[in-house]
Each structure stands twice: as C-alpha cells, then as structure tokens.
Write a protein that holds these residues in place. Structure first.
Motif, mmCIF file in Angstrom:
data_model
loop_
_atom_site.group_PDB
_atom_site.id
_atom_site.type_symbol
_atom_site.label_atom_id
_atom_site.label_comp_id
_atom_site.label_asym_id
_atom_site.label_seq_id
_atom_site.Cartn_x
_atom_site.Cartn_y
_atom_site.Cartn_z
ATOM 1 N N ALA A 70 3.512 17.758 -16.841
ATOM 2 C CA ALA A 70 3.130 17.708 -18.259
ATOM 3 C C ALA A 70 2.140 18.814 -18.591
ATOM 4 C CB ALA A 70 2.537 16.342 -18.588
ATOM 5 N N ASN A 71 1.198 19.078 -17.697
ATOM 6 C CA ASN A 71 0.227 20.145 -17.900
ATOM 7 C C ASN A 71 0.920 21.508 -17.948
ATOM 8 O OD1 ASN A 71 -2.449 21.054 -18.242
ATOM 9 N ND2 ASN A 71 -2.562 21.583 -16.073
ATOM 10 N N GLU A 72 1.845 21.736 -17.040
ATOM 11 C CA GLU A 72 2.599 23.002 -17.021
ATOM 12 C C GLU A 72 3.425 23.156 -18.301
ATOM 13 O OE1 GLU A 72 3.942 26.644 -15.325
ATOM 14 O OE2 GLU A 72 2.258 25.341 -14.836
ATOM 15 N N ALA A 73 4.033 22.077 -18.762
ATOM 16 C CA ALA A 73 4.803 22.125 -20.004
ATOM 17 C C ALA A 73 3.903 22.448 -21.193
ATOM 18 C CB ALA A 73 5.521 20.800 -20.234
ATOM 19 N N TYR A 74 2.704 21.882 -21.202
ATOM 20 C CA TYR A 74 1.747 22.173 -22.271
ATOM 21 C C TYR A 74 1.418 23.663 -22.291
ATOM 22 C CZ TYR A 74 -2.771 22.721 -24.538
ATOM 23 O OH TYR A 74 -3.794 23.176 -25.322
ATOM 24 N N TYR A 75 1.083 24.218 -21.128
ATOM 25 C CA TYR A 75 0.739 25.640 -21.070
ATOM 26 C C TYR A 75 1.920 26.520 -21.481
ATOM 27 C CZ TYR A 75 -3.903 25.172 -19.051
ATOM 28 O OH TYR A 75 -5.227 24.904 -18.859
ATOM 29 N N ARG A 76 3.108 26.190 -21.039
ATOM 30 C CA ARG A 76 4.280 26.996 -21.407
ATOM 31 C C ARG A 76 4.535 26.936 -22.913
ATOM 32 N NH1 ARG A 76 6.850 29.375 -17.492
ATOM 33 N NH2 ARG A 76 6.507 28.694 -15.367
ATOM 34 N N THR A 77 4.353 25.773 -23.502
ATOM 35 C CA THR A 77 4.535 25.636 -24.948
ATOM 36 C C THR A 77 3.501 26.466 -25.702
ATOM 37 O OG1 THR A 77 5.428 23.410 -24.658
ATOM 38 C CG2 THR A 77 4.632 23.978 -26.846
ATOM 39 N N GLN A 78 2.242 26.387 -25.279
ATOM 40 C CA GLN A 78 1.196 27.181 -25.911
ATOM 41 C C GLN A 78 1.473 28.678 -25.751
ATOM 42 O OE1 GLN A 78 -1.471 26.220 -27.771
ATOM 43 N NE2 GLN A 78 -0.629 24.171 -27.656
ATOM 44 N N ALA A 79 1.893 29.071 -24.547
ATOM 45 C CA ALA A 79 2.175 30.487 -24.278
ATOM 46 C C ALA A 79 3.333 30.990 -25.143
ATOM 47 C CB ALA A 79 2.486 30.687 -22.796
ATOM 48 N N MET A 80 4.386 30.198 -25.274
ATOM 49 C CA MET A 80 5.518 30.609 -26.120
ATOM 50 C C MET A 80 5.089 30.740 -27.574
ATOM 51 S SD MET A 80 8.166 31.382 -24.483
ATOM 52 C CE MET A 80 9.247 31.533 -25.872
ATOM 53 N N SER A 81 4.220 29.850 -28.024
ATOM 54 C CA SER A 81 3.724 29.928 -29.396
ATOM 55 C C SER A 81 2.942 31.222 -29.619
ATOM 56 C CB SER A 81 2.838 28.710 -29.688
ATOM 57 O OG SER A 81 2.252 28.818 -30.959
ATOM 58 N N ALA A 116 0.833 -1.209 0.000
ATOM 59 C CA ALA A 116 0.000 0.000 0.000
ATOM 60 C C ALA A 116 0.864 1.253 0.000
ATOM 61 C CB ALA A 116 -0.944 -0.005 1.204
ATOM 62 N N VAL A 117 1.927 1.277 0.790
ATOM 63 C CA VAL A 117 2.828 2.431 0.821
ATOM 64 C C VAL A 117 3.502 2.609 -0.543
ATOM 65 C CG1 VAL A 117 4.978 3.305 1.829
ATOM 66 C CG2 VAL A 117 3.194 2.372 3.314
ATOM 67 N N ALA A 118 3.911 1.516 -1.162
ATOM 68 C CA ALA A 118 4.554 1.594 -2.478
ATOM 69 C C ALA A 118 3.569 2.122 -3.531
ATOM 70 C CB ALA A 118 5.084 0.231 -2.887
ATOM 71 N N VAL A 119 2.326 1.651 -3.494
ATOM 72 C CA VAL A 119 1.321 2.098 -4.460
ATOM 73 C C VAL A 119 1.012 3.580 -4.251
ATOM 74 C CG1 VAL A 119 -1.101 1.848 -5.135
ATOM 75 C CG2 VAL A 119 0.333 -0.167 -4.895
ATOM 76 N N LEU A 120 0.906 4.027 -3.003
ATOM 77 C CA LEU A 120 0.665 5.453 -2.733
ATOM 78 C C LEU A 120 1.814 6.313 -3.244
ATOM 79 C CD1 LEU A 120 -0.944 5.408 0.816
ATOM 80 C CD2 LEU A 120 -2.027 6.009 -1.341
ATOM 81 N N GLY A 121 3.023 5.853 -3.068
ATOM 82 C CA GLY A 121 4.182 6.582 -3.587
ATOM 83 C C GLY A 121 4.141 6.684 -5.097
ATOM 84 N N PHE A 122 3.781 5.583 -5.745
ATOM 85 C CA PHE A 122 3.679 5.581 -7.199
ATOM 86 C C PHE A 122 2.568 6.523 -7.655
ATOM 87 C CE2 PHE A 122 1.893 3.804 -11.140
ATOM 88 C CZ PHE A 122 3.007 3.936 -11.951
ATOM 89 N N MET A 123 1.438 6.545 -6.955
ATOM 90 C CA MET A 123 0.337 7.446 -7.315
ATOM 91 C C MET A 123 0.759 8.908 -7.169
ATOM 92 S SD MET A 123 -2.965 5.424 -5.738
ATOM 93 C CE MET A 123 -3.935 6.906 -5.701
ATOM 94 N N ALA A 124 1.487 9.230 -6.122
ATOM 95 C CA ALA A 124 1.967 10.598 -5.937
ATOM 96 C C ALA A 124 2.920 10.984 -7.067
ATOM 97 C CB ALA A 124 2.645 10.746 -4.587
ATOM 98 N N LEU A 125 3.762 10.065 -7.458
ATOM 99 C CA LEU A 125 4.694 10.313 -8.560
ATOM 100 C C LEU A 125 3.937 10.542 -9.872
ATOM 101 C CD1 LEU A 125 7.679 10.418 -9.408
ATOM 102 C CD2 LEU A 125 7.533 7.964 -9.838
ATOM 103 N N GLN A 126 2.910 9.748 -10.127
ATOM 104 C CA GLN A 126 2.099 9.918 -11.333
ATOM 105 C C GLN A 126 1.382 11.269 -11.328
ATOM 106 O OE1 GLN A 126 3.273 7.787 -13.612
ATOM 107 N NE2 GLN A 126 1.185 7.469 -14.277
#
Length: 178
Positions: free
Chosen positions: A39-50, A22-32
C-alpha cells in the motif's frame, strides 16, 4: 488405563494448540506487514505519477519555455537553492499570477520551483534529463534513497541504468517532449 497414566496429556494438547495458533498469528502478521508495504509503494507511485503528469502538462502548456524547465529540473548534486536571477540579469519572480506580468520563461521558472516544492512535500525528488536511446527528455520522480537520474548503480543509488530500471530502485520515469 488408570487416571494416573493420563496425567499431563491435556497440558501437551494445549501446548500443541498454542504452538499452532502462534504460527498462524505470525503468518497473518507477516501478511499484514507485506500488505502495508504494498500500500505504501502504491501511494508513492500514485503521487509520483501525479507529479510527472503535472510536469508534462506544464511543459505542454508552455512549450516554448521547455529549455527553462530542463535547466531548472536537471538533477544537481547537491541541489543548490534556486538562483533568483537568470543569465540575462532578469529577476525571476517567485510567483506568477493573473495580476502579475510574467514572461514564458518566468512562468517556467516559477513552475519548476513549485514542482520541486510539491515533490519535496511528499518526500520525493524530481529531475529531467535526456532519455537513454531516444531524443526526448525523461521526467524522473524518485523517493526513499533513490536518486532521480540515469547512471551507474555500482556508484550510487540511481533510478535507471541505460534506460532500464535498477532493481530495488524507488522511482518512475516518464518520457516527455523534445
């Protein structure tokens, strides 16, 4: 050791293993979750630069109408609908194509409308204002709750304060022409 003294040991081992899993799965979920945020922040930055590059290129292509770009893209609170007439009473078109006859100012006006619309489509705001400390215009592209401007972060959620990014602001700034 008898069998009766071993009762329940297997159950405890299974519970410890489940706890570790359970601890390992919670850690993996936090990482995801963190990965999705990045990824969302990178998307916005790419759109903003464009969008910022698009603004800069349109100004460079029509540099004699830069005051119109600055006027139309200056941050206004709240942003009113674009005025269809400029100060001289010339009706500004809503589009300029190769079949229409538009002045450089009219092209700039239409460009500004299109830039704002493109930014709004992806959940962003665009604005121009003088850069802090230099004699140039800055193009601000902001998203989420950040306002596309320089100002006092204690009063409103702005992009920069004196030319320095505000912590937790969601925006980019690009210096443009003067």
């Amino acid at each position: 050791m008898t069998y009766s003294s071993q009762r329940g040991i297997g159950l405890i081992e299974v519970m410890v293993a489940a706890l570790i899993l359970a601890v390992a799965v919670l850690g993996f979920m936090a990482l995801q979750y963190r990965s999705l945020e990045a990824a969302n922040e990178a998307y916005y930055r790419t759109q903003a630069m464009s969008i910022a590059r698009d603004v800069a290129e349109k100004i460079r292509a029509n540099q004699f109408a830069q005051p119109i770009y600055v006027e139309q893209l200056t941050y206004k609170t709240p942003e009113p609908a674009p005025d269809p007439d400029d100060e001289e009473g010339v009706v500004m078109p809503t589009e300029c194509t190769h079949t229409s006859t538009c002045t450089k100012d009219q092209f700039a006006y239409v460009d500004a409308i299109e830039i704002k619309a493109k930014a709004q489509e992806v959940g962003m705001q665009v604005a121009m204002q003088p850069c802090s400390g230099v004699e140039r215009q800055c193009i601000y592209i902001a998203w989420d709750e950040t306002l596309p401007k320089d100002g006092d972060p204690s009063k409103e959620n702005v992009c920069t304060n004196g030319g320095t990014y505000v912590d937790a602001s969601r925006c980019i700034v690009m210096e443009a022409y003067e």
